[in-house]
Design a protein around this motif. Sequence first.
Motif, PDB file in Angstrom:
ATOM      1  N   CYS A 241       0.857  -1.191   0.000  1.00 51.53           N
ATOM      2  CA  CYS A 241       0.000   0.000   0.000  1.00 51.53           C
ATOM      3  C   CYS A 241       0.894   1.242   0.000  1.00 51.53           C
ATOM      4  N   THR A 242       0.311   2.381  -0.379  1.00 50.99           N
ATOM      5  CA  THR A 242       1.134   3.591  -0.493  1.00 50.99           C
ATOM      6  C   THR A 242       1.239   4.384   0.804  1.00 50.99           C
ATOM      7  N   SER A 243       0.374   4.119   1.786  1.00 51.12           N
ATOM      8  CA  SER A 243       0.421   4.914   3.015  1.00 51.12           C
ATOM      9  C   SER A 243       0.389   4.025   4.250  1.00 51.12           C
ATOM     10  N   ARG A 244       0.965   4.536   5.325  1.00 48.51           N
ATOM     11  CA  ARG A 244       0.965   3.803   6.590  1.00 48.51           C
ATOM     12  C   ARG A 244      -0.456   3.621   7.098  1.00 48.51           C
ATOM     13  N   LYS A 245      -1.274   4.655   6.938  1.00 46.32           N
ATOM     14  CA  LYS A 245      -2.659   4.588   7.413  1.00 46.32           C
ATOM     15  C   LYS A 245      -3.406   3.449   6.746  1.00 46.32           C
ATOM     16  N   ARG A 246      -3.231   3.321   5.434  1.00 42.49           N
ATOM     17  CA  ARG A 246      -3.924   2.245   4.714  1.00 42.49           C
ATOM     18  C   ARG A 246      -3.374   0.877   5.125  1.00 42.49           C
ATOM     19  N   VAL A 247      -2.079   0.789   5.354  1.00 44.47           N
ATOM     20  CA  VAL A 247      -1.481  -0.461   5.825  1.00 44.47           C
ATOM     21  C   VAL A 247      -2.140  -0.909   7.129  1.00 44.47           C
ATOM     22  N   ASP A 248      -2.249   0.023   8.077  1.00 44.54           N
ATOM     23  CA  ASP A 248      -2.851  -0.304   9.372  1.00 44.54           C
ATOM     24  C   ASP A 248      -4.314  -0.713   9.220  1.00 44.54           C
ATOM     25  N   GLU A 249      -5.063   0.020   8.403  1.00 39.99           N
ATOM     26  CA  GLU A 249      -6.485  -0.274   8.230  1.00 39.99           C
ATOM     27  C   GLU A 249      -6.698  -1.658   7.630  1.00 39.99           C
ATOM     28  N   ILE A 250      -5.951  -1.970   6.571  1.00 38.50           N
ATOM     29  CA  ILE A 250      -6.153  -3.242   5.881  1.00 38.50           C
ATOM     30  C   ILE A 250      -5.676  -4.410   6.732  1.00 38.50           C
ATOM     31  N   SER A 251      -4.539  -4.256   7.397  1.00 35.37           N
ATOM     32  CA  SER A 251      -4.035  -5.367   8.221  1.00 35.37           C
ATOM     33  C   SER A 251      -5.009  -5.674   9.348  1.00 35.37           C
ATOM     34  N   GLU A 252      -5.612  -4.628   9.942  1.00 39.77           N
ATOM     35  CA  GLU A 252      -6.589  -4.839  11.012  1.00 39.77           C
ATOM     36  C   GLU A 252      -7.827  -5.563  10.486  1.00 39.77           C
ATOM     37  N   LYS A 253      -8.310  -5.156   9.317  1.00 36.81           N
ATOM     38  CA  LYS A 253      -9.502  -5.782   8.751  1.00 36.81           C
ATOM     39  C   LYS A 253      -9.227  -7.240   8.355  1.00 36.81           C
ATOM     40  N   LEU A 254      -8.045  -7.505   7.852  1.00 32.87           N
ATOM     41  CA  LEU A 254      -7.690  -8.883   7.505  1.00 32.87           C
ATOM     42  C   LEU A 254      -7.606  -9.743   8.761  1.00 32.87           C
ATOM     43  N   ALA A 261      -2.364 -12.156   9.330  1.00 36.86           N
ATOM     44  CA  ALA A 261      -1.729 -11.014   8.673  1.00 36.86           C
ATOM     45  C   ALA A 261      -1.171 -10.031   9.699  1.00 36.86           C
ATOM     46  N   ALA A 262      -0.155  -9.267   9.276  1.00 34.53           N
ATOM     47  CA  ALA A 262       0.440  -8.247  10.150  1.00 34.53           C
ATOM     48  C   ALA A 262       0.883  -7.069   9.304  1.00 34.53           C
ATOM     49  N   ALA A 263       0.978  -5.903   9.950  1.00 37.01           N
ATOM     50  CA  ALA A 263       1.398  -4.675   9.276  1.00 37.01           C
ATOM     51  C   ALA A 263       2.900  -4.483   9.369  1.00 37.01           C
ATOM     52  N   TYR A 264       3.440  -3.705   8.416  1.00 36.64           N
ATOM     53  CA  TYR A 264       4.871  -3.360   8.435  1.00 36.64           C
ATOM     54  C   TYR A 264       5.036  -2.012   7.741  1.00 36.64           C
ATOM     55  N   HIS A 265       5.534  -1.007   8.462  1.00 41.56           N
ATOM     56  CA  HIS A 265       5.848   0.282   7.847  1.00 41.56           C
ATOM     57  C   HIS A 265       6.835   1.046   8.724  1.00 41.56           C
ATOM     58  N   ALA A 266       7.361   2.140   8.202  1.00 42.11           N
ATOM     59  CA  ALA A 266       8.437   2.874   8.869  1.00 42.11           C
ATOM     60  C   ALA A 266       7.968   3.576  10.138  1.00 42.11           C
ATOM     61  N   GLY A 267       6.657   3.687  10.356  1.00 43.51           N
ATOM     62  CA  GLY A 267       6.151   4.306  11.570  1.00 43.51           C
ATOM     63  C   GLY A 267       6.173   3.394  12.779  1.00 43.51           C
ATOM     64  N   MET A 268       6.484   2.129  12.553  1.00 48.35           N
ATOM     65  CA  MET A 268       6.573   1.164  13.647  1.00 48.35           C
ATOM     66  C   MET A 268       7.989   1.192  14.229  1.00 48.35           C
ATOM     67  N   SER A 269       8.134   0.703  15.453  1.00 46.37           N
ATOM     68  CA  SER A 269       9.463   0.642  16.064  1.00 46.37           C
ATOM     69  C   SER A 269      10.306  -0.429  15.375  1.00 46.37           C
ATOM     70  N   ASN A 270      11.625  -0.317  15.541  1.00 46.37           N
ATOM     71  CA  ASN A 270      12.523  -1.316  14.955  1.00 46.37           C
ATOM     72  C   ASN A 270      12.200  -2.708  15.469  1.00 46.37           C
ATOM     73  N   GLU A 271      11.853  -2.789  16.766  1.00 46.92           N
ATOM     74  CA  GLU A 271      11.525  -4.093  17.361  1.00 46.92           C
ATOM     75  C   GLU A 271      10.280  -4.689  16.724  1.00 46.92           C
ATOM     76  N   GLN A 272       9.260  -3.855  16.497  1.00 43.28           N
ATOM     77  CA  GLN A 272       8.030  -4.340  15.869  1.00 43.28           C
ATOM     78  C   GLN A 272       8.295  -4.819  14.446  1.00 43.28           C
ATOM     79  N   ARG A 273       9.044  -4.027  13.689  1.00 41.24           N
ATOM     80  CA  ARG A 273       9.324  -4.413  12.298  1.00 41.24           C
ATOM     81  C   ARG A 273      10.138  -5.693  12.238  1.00 41.24           C
ATOM     82  N   GLN A 274      11.121  -5.791  13.124  1.00 34.93           N
ATOM     83  CA  GLN A 274      11.971  -6.980  13.128  1.00 34.93           C
ATOM     84  C   GLN A 274      11.156  -8.224  13.486  1.00 34.93           C
ATOM     85  N   PHE A 275      10.217  -8.075  14.431  1.00 33.05           N
ATOM     86  CA  PHE A 275       9.370  -9.206  14.817  1.00 33.05           C
ATOM     87  C   PHE A 275       8.534  -9.677  13.632  1.00 33.05           C
TER      88      PHE A 275
END
Length: 603
Positions: A241-254, A261-275
């Motif tokens: 997806c092109t935006s963090r907001k859309r990533v969060d919305e779609i991952s939650e709905k899925l 399913a899980a979200a991944y974007h630069a607004g998350m902490s390094n620990e969250q992304r690595q997990f």
Amino acid sequence: MDTLAHTQHNADSVLKNIFGYSEFRDGQKAVIDAALARQDSLVLLPTGGGKSLCYQVPALVLDGITVVVSPLISLMQDQVAQLQALGVSAEFINNSVPREQQHAIYQRVHDGDVKLLYVAPEKILQYEFIERLHHLPVSLFAIDEAHCVSHWGHDFRPHYCRLSELKQHFPAIPMMALTATADTATRYDIVNQLSLQNPYIHTGSFDRPNIRYTIEEKFKPLSQLMRYLKEQQNQSGIIYCTSRKRVDEISEKLADAGFNAAAYHAGMSNEQRQFVQSAFARDDIHIVVATVAFGMGINKPNVRFVLHYDIPKSIEAYYQETGRAGRDGLAAEAIMYFDPADIGRVKRFFEDIEDEQRRRVEEQRFNAMASFAEAQTCRRQILLNYFSEYQREPCGNCDICLNPPKRFDGTLVAQQALSCVYRAEQRFGLGYIVDVLRGANTSRIRDNQHHELSTYGLGKDKSNEFWLSVLRQLIHHGLLTQDITQGASLKLTEAARSVLKGEYALQLAEPRLQAKHVYQDKLAQFNYDKKLFAKLRSLRKQLADEDDVPPYVVFNDKTLAEMAQLTPTTDGEFLSVSGVGFTKLSKYGAPFMQLIRNYLATS
């Protein structure tokens, strides 16, 4: 000549005994020969085309150490984990490695116990690191993701620009630059920026015949997505997806719909992304919804689909992102949802680019992407032609080839749609005009008294998606424009006059209101025992968890399928399976062969 023949024999031995493959892929051998002859090289191979072996094999044949420059921590970790699982002495140094551990690695490097050392571009150019390299027997520099070096590349990184300094410090050491995506301008720029001397240039085919390219018109994207995912039977996939907001919305709905399913974007902490990345690699998460931040570090071979919820900004980005599907060579899909209105929205982003030359380059790249999305010809031909690999014949494995667009006389529906836009005083957008045509009973239509228009309800026998497609095609034909300064309201062009007067027949494409996705067994080519394969996968997951590595580091799906087909029960038979070398045999052979023996005894 004798020496080169001897080293080539060693290269063949390394390929079989370490990596478990009986022959090189097209182009790999010539690249390796150039490295063994101490010649600079530029290697262009598609994602999954075997770039890593081009420098890993010479690293194990040549004396000394090979230094690999890699842009992402996750990519280094993955490469090193796979090499260590093969019994290769490999390490990485970056900011994620504690200082004490770095000193221990440096000591091993100086003792000659490390054959491949992965480093970040920021690290390798530090004075202290350069000084260390001067005291080491470096045999080769490998620059991975080399398109990052070029201003013309789609993922330019300033630190990569300074890598030419390596040539100033170490002019006699060969350098190998590798990338999967580079147009002609980028290729020349890589050679110049890295100061490669008379390089051997290998351009492999950009074709990924195992990937099926499909573009769907975006009507109700979330519903389209849910329908598609239900057909995937828990396969691994990435949704961009092109935006963090859309990533969060779609991952939650899925997740709410029961998908793993899980979200991944630069607004998350390094620990969250690595997990998330680690869980995806280990098959604990099946679907990652991500921005392009989920990028070059994806080395997972069994990604079965990549889906773009929005149009990417360039063909290079699209090609690289879709290339993360089917790295194991098995069947995979690349889906993109496309709304022509997105073209104008994306173009507005380029207005913020201050460098005029850079802005023109980005606009030109996006125009090529938009043309690809709107095309009615073979998708693969367009992609390959873009990378100067001209393909005359259609591929037979894209939506256009498998389901060619059907045409119909669209004069009447075009007249109805154009007339509706005109009678509504050319002040409204797509959705409103569709509502009027379909006779929707909304307060907005009543307030505007548009329920009294002669075109009100003319198209009530057709779906919302049908009329959206027709209006979009009228825009493509130049009969309508969207005024972005007035809320994307539709305006008639001069060309619409002759259609309204019935002066010529207008051919339109029949709207594809529901794409058909037929699930296929991606391993069917092996004619394998599915029950045995399931047991082998379960054992692989168990052993991978015990070793704290992703399952594909043990064996990939292709290797397991071949085991389920050949049922090896002796060391010799096990070594004949593609992807099995001596290290894998000694480490994992016994439990896998025992499982196969038990299965054969009870079946």
